[in-house]
Design an enzyme around this catalytic site. Structure first.
Site, short mmCIF file in Angstrom:
data_model
loop_
_atom_site.label_atom_id
_atom_site.label_comp_id
_atom_site.label_asym_id
_atom_site.label_seq_id
_atom_site.Cartn_x
_atom_site.Cartn_y
_atom_site.Cartn_z
N ASP A 135 0.68 -1.38 0.23
CA ASP A 135 -0.01 -0.47 -0.49
C ASP A 135 0.99 1.33 0.06
O ASP A 135 0.28 2.05 -0.11
CB ASP A 135 -0.99 0.10 1.25
CG ASP A 135 -0.27 0.26 2.64
OD1 ASP A 135 0.96 -0.45 2.84
OD2 ASP A 135 -1.24 0.19 4.00
N SER A 136 2.48 1.15 -0.21
CA SER A 136 2.92 1.74 0.21
C SER A 136 2.55 2.94 -1.90
O SER A 136 3.03 3.65 -2.29
CB SER A 136 4.19 1.60 0.05
OG SER A 136 4.81 0.95 -1.14
N ASP A 138 -0.99 -6.15 -0.04
CA ASP A 138 -1.46 -5.93 1.37
C ASP A 138 -2.38 -5.51 1.62
O ASP A 138 -3.11 -4.80 0.31
CB ASP A 138 -0.21 -4.44 1.12
CG ASP A 138 0.57 -4.08 2.28
OD1 ASP A 138 0.59 -4.48 2.81
OD2 ASP A 138 1.43 -2.99 2.36
N LYS A 160 -0.80 -9.48 3.28
CA LYS A 160 -0.03 -8.94 4.78
C LYS A 160 -1.16 -7.82 5.40
O LYS A 160 -1.58 -7.25 4.34
CB LYS A 160 1.05 -7.84 4.12
CG LYS A 160 1.79 -7.27 5.00
CD LYS A 160 3.42 -6.70 4.85
CE LYS A 160 3.78 -6.26 3.94
NZ LYS A 160 3.04 -4.78 4.92
N GLU A 184 -0.96 -5.15 8.96
CA GLU A 184 -0.01 -4.89 10.13
C GLU A 184 -0.85 -4.68 11.30
O GLU A 184 -1.95 -4.76 11.49
CB GLU A 184 0.17 -3.09 9.37
CG GLU A 184 0.44 -2.95 8.35
CD GLU A 184 0.62 -0.95 8.05
OE1 GLU A 184 1.02 -0.56 9.27
OE2 GLU A 184 1.08 -0.92 7.14
N GLU A 231 9.56 -3.22 10.02
CA GLU A 231 10.20 -2.50 9.64
C GLU A 231 11.10 -1.55 10.89
O GLU A 231 10.08 -0.87 11.48
CB GLU A 231 9.16 -1.76 8.69
CG GLU A 231 9.39 -0.32 8.43
CD GLU A 231 8.36 0.16 7.46
OE1 GLU A 231 7.09 -0.89 7.30
OE2 GLU A 231 8.22 1.14 6.69
O1 KIV Z 1 3.45 -1.16 1.91
C1 KIV Z 1 5.27 -1.60 1.36
O2 KIV Z 1 5.66 -1.15 0.65
C2 KIV Z 1 5.17 -2.31 3.02
C3 KIV Z 1 6.85 -1.76 3.01
C4 KIV Z 1 7.57 -1.20 3.17
C5 KIV Z 1 6.94 -3.02 3.99
O3 KIV Z 1 4.78 -3.07 3.64
#
Ligand code: KIV
Length: 260
Positions: free
Chosen positions: A42-43, A82, A111, A113, A179
């Site tokens: 989600d970056s 994500d 993934k 958090e 992280e």
């Molecule tokens: O969203 C992302 O790119 C991430 C990485 C920083 C691990 O979660």
């Protein structure tokens, strides 16, 4: 690629090489040049959309990018999708509905958090056939609480993080991103767990490394201290990616200058 093929690499003590990826062209290039795992992070809210945080990213957008990455990778890399902010924190049922969308879009794993608070959802997803990667340390979706500061620096916070990691593993998580935490804490987590740890700003002792693609390409205006521009000294993008893959597999990246 499916989870058992990936785990066979970990059992042979091979480092897992992970990069974020948001579209089909890069997915093809990264898969062709030795990247094991494409993280549709989600970056993308920051790298692709230009936001200051990841918080505005929607599930629909994650589905769109995951589909593009899956088409480009053509089964030659493992794909993690994500779960975006607001799409999974309410209940295990909400998490399942969102995760199912990402798996249908082509992700092999999702993934999420958070530690103890996510344990029930992790158990719920895993029991229903959805592989889960946890994410501890600096949690970008909690930026309003923590800011973008490294985590687990004090011993009480480090102990809590190790407990969270154990809880996630016991709930069935099969991978864990760490992280922005001290290298010694990441080392301890990696020694404690049977599942692979993937570090970003977490030192050299994890079972694998992840970088944000734009940081590797030197496209980030103010890259984090732990990032490295692999375009420096490379003649094209494929060469930079191969440099990253070789540095991670060879244990040269991250070096002491990329850890704390
Ligand atoms: O969203 C992302 O790119 C991430 C990485 C920083 C691990 O979660």
């Amino acid at each position: 690629m499916f989870l058992p093929q990936l785990m066979a690499r970990v059992e042979k003590d091979e480092k897992l090489v992970v990069l974020t990826c948001y579209d089909a062209s890069f997915a093809r290039l990264l898969a062709d040049n030795g990247v094991d795992i494409l993280l549709v992070g989600d970056s993308l809210g920051m790298t692709v959309q230009g936001h200051d945080t990841t918080l505005a990213v929607t599930l629909e957008q994650m589905v769109y990018h995951t589909e593009a990455v899956a088409r480009g990778a053509g089964g030659r890399a493992f794909i993690i999708g994500d779960l975006p902010f607001g799409a999974y924190q309410q209940s295990p049922q909400q998490a399942f509905a969102a995760a199912a969308r990402l798996l249908a879009a082509g992700a092999n794993m999702v993934k999420l958090e958070g530690g103890a608070v996510m344990v029930e959802s992790v158990r719920f997803l895993v029991a229903r056939g959805i592989p889960v990667c946890g994410h501890l340390g600096l949690l970008p979706q909690s930026v309003n609480t923590t800011g973008y500061r490294s985590q687990a620096r004090e011993s009480s916070a480090a102990t809590r993080l190790i407990e969270d990691a154990e809880d996630l593993e016991n709930a069935g998580a099969q991978m864990l991103v760490l992280e922005s935490i001290p290298a010694v804490v990441a080392e301890e987590v990696t020694q404690h767990l049977a599942i692979p740890t993937i570090g970003i700003g977490a030192g050299p002792h994890c079972n694998g490394q992840v970088l944000v693609l734009n940081d590797l390409l030197g496209l980030t205006e103010k890259p984090p201290r732990f990032a490295k521009d692999f375009m420096e000294g490379s003649w094209n993008i494929a060469n930079a990616v191969r440099g990253y893959v070789a540095s991670v597999k060879g244990g040269e990246f991250p070096g002491p200058e990329h850890s704390f």
